[in-house]
Design an enzyme around this catalytic site. Structure first.
Site, PDB file in Angstrom:
ATOM      1  N   HIS A   1     -71.339  80.022  31.695  1.00 40.58           N
ATOM      2  CA  HIS A   1     -70.992  78.831  30.906  1.00 40.58           C
ATOM      3  C   HIS A   1     -69.803  79.129  30.009  1.00 40.58           C
ATOM      4  O   HIS A   1     -69.678  80.217  29.462  1.00 40.58           O
ATOM      5  CB  HIS A   1     -72.182  78.350  30.068  1.00 40.58           C
ATOM      6  CG  HIS A   1     -72.865  79.436  29.294  1.00 40.58           C
ATOM      7  ND1 HIS A   1     -73.734  80.319  29.889  1.00 40.58           N
ATOM      8  CD2 HIS A   1     -72.812  79.790  27.986  1.00 40.58           C
ATOM      9  CE1 HIS A   1     -74.191  81.175  28.980  1.00 40.58           C
ATOM     10  NE2 HIS A   1     -73.638  80.884  27.817  1.00 40.58           N
TER      11      HIS A   1
ATOM     12  N   HIS B   1     -68.056  78.334  26.593  1.00 39.29           N
ATOM     13  CA  HIS B   1     -68.225  77.763  25.260  1.00 39.29           C
ATOM     14  C   HIS B   1     -66.895  77.091  24.878  1.00 39.29           C
ATOM     15  O   HIS B   1     -65.833  77.725  24.967  1.00 39.29           O
ATOM     16  CB  HIS B   1     -68.497  78.853  24.223  1.00 39.29           C
ATOM     17  CG  HIS B   1     -69.833  79.513  24.348  1.00 39.29           C
ATOM     18  ND1 HIS B   1     -70.914  79.138  23.582  1.00 39.29           N
ATOM     19  CD2 HIS B   1     -70.269  80.532  25.135  1.00 39.29           C
ATOM     20  CE1 HIS B   1     -71.955  79.910  23.895  1.00 39.29           C
ATOM     21  NE2 HIS B   1     -71.589  80.761  24.830  1.00 39.29           N
TER      22      HIS B   1
HETATM   23  P1  5GP Z   1     -74.711  82.742  25.580  1.00 41.64           P
HETATM   24  O1  5GP Z   1     -75.190  83.608  24.460  1.00 41.64           O
HETATM   25  O2  5GP Z   1     -75.547  82.927  26.828  1.00 41.64           O
HETATM   26  O3  5GP Z   1     -73.235  82.865  25.832  1.00 41.64           O
HETATM   27  O4  5GP Z   1     -74.875  81.267  25.090  1.00 41.64           O
HETATM   28  C1  5GP Z   1     -76.024  80.519  25.323  1.00 41.64           C
HETATM   29  C2  5GP Z   1     -75.894  79.275  24.460  1.00 41.64           C
HETATM   30  O5  5GP Z   1     -76.861  78.353  24.898  1.00 41.64           O
HETATM   31  C3  5GP Z   1     -76.154  79.543  22.984  1.00 41.64           C
HETATM   32  O6  5GP Z   1     -74.993  79.203  22.220  1.00 41.64           O
HETATM   33  C4  5GP Z   1     -77.349  78.664  22.651  1.00 41.64           C
HETATM   34  O7  5GP Z   1     -77.252  78.044  21.397  1.00 41.64           O
HETATM   35  C5  5GP Z   1     -77.340  77.647  23.791  1.00 41.64           C
HETATM   36  N1  5GP Z   1     -78.663  77.172  24.142  1.00 41.64           N
HETATM   37  C6  5GP Z   1     -79.782  77.932  24.312  1.00 41.64           C
HETATM   38  N2  5GP Z   1     -80.823  77.150  24.650  1.00 41.64           N
HETATM   39  C7  5GP Z   1     -80.348  75.873  24.693  1.00 41.64           C
HETATM   40  C8  5GP Z   1     -80.966  74.610  24.975  1.00 41.64           C
HETATM   41  O8  5GP Z   1     -82.164  74.499  25.276  1.00 41.64           O
HETATM   42  N3  5GP Z   1     -80.174  73.507  24.904  1.00 41.64           N
HETATM   43  C9  5GP Z   1     -78.852  73.596  24.594  1.00 41.64           C
HETATM   44  N4  5GP Z   1     -78.156  72.445  24.549  1.00 41.64           N
HETATM   45  N5  5GP Z   1     -78.231  74.759  24.324  1.00 41.64           N
HETATM   46  C10 5GP Z   1     -78.982  75.892  24.366  1.00 41.64           C
END
Ligand code: 5GP
Length: 140
Positions: free
Chosen positions: A100, A102
């Site tokens: 994903h 950001h």
């Molecule tokens: P990562 O740390 O994997 O790069 O980012 C994962 C992102 O997913 C985090 O910024 C977190 O806030 C977001 N996230 C985790 N669970 C959920 C969810 O259930 N719904 C949404 N909309 N975002 C989520």
């Protein structure tokens, strides 16, 4: 327990989200823990874990709309810029194993930060730079 990733469940509507974009291959929604107002996650609907797992066509589909989504995010929250980043792998802070992007709005109000603040920096000699460049070329 579902064997789908959290983000597949969001795409399916099994977990609610604030959807901001959807087409056949790509989906975007607000991050539940926003780093700034409008913080958006852009994903391929297919659950590739990391960027390098994505076939070129799948990556091109996301990149085809990423700029447009970033511009819309900026306009929506009156931001001056966006930081667009992937935590590509667990050691980089990836918590959800479904690649994903950001999209985080930045503002010229003294709060903006470049990604450079995340790192201490590495002091490499010319020889070390050449060695690492060669190894990167050899690993493609
Ligand atoms: P990562 O740390 O994997 O790069 O980012 C994962 C992102 O997913 C985090 O910024 C977190 O806030 C977001 N996230 C985790 N669970 C959920 C969810 O259930 N719904 C949404 N909309 N975002 C989520």
């Amino acid at each position: 327990m579902s064997d789908q990733t959290l983000f597949e469940q969001i795409v399916e509507g099994e977990i609610p989200s604030y959807t901001v974009y959807e087409d056949e291959t790509t989906y975007a929604f607000l991050d539940v823990n926003p780093l700034a107002p409008g913080h958006t996650l852009v994903i391929p609907k297919e659950p590739y874990e990391r960027l390098e797992d994505m076939p070129a066509g799948a990556a091109a589909d996301v990149f085809g709309v990423l700029g447009e989504i970033a511009a819309a995010v900026e306009a929506a929250v009156d931001a001056d810029a966006t930081t667009i980043a992937i935590n590509n792998g667990e050691a980089a802070g990836q918590e959800v194993p479904h690649v994903h992007w950001h999209v985080v709005p930045q503002f010229e109000d003294g709060t903006a930060r470049p990604i450079h603040v995340m790192f201490d920096g590495a002091d490499l000699s010319d020889d070390e730079m050449e060695t690492v460049a060669e190894r990167i070329r050899d690993n493609q």
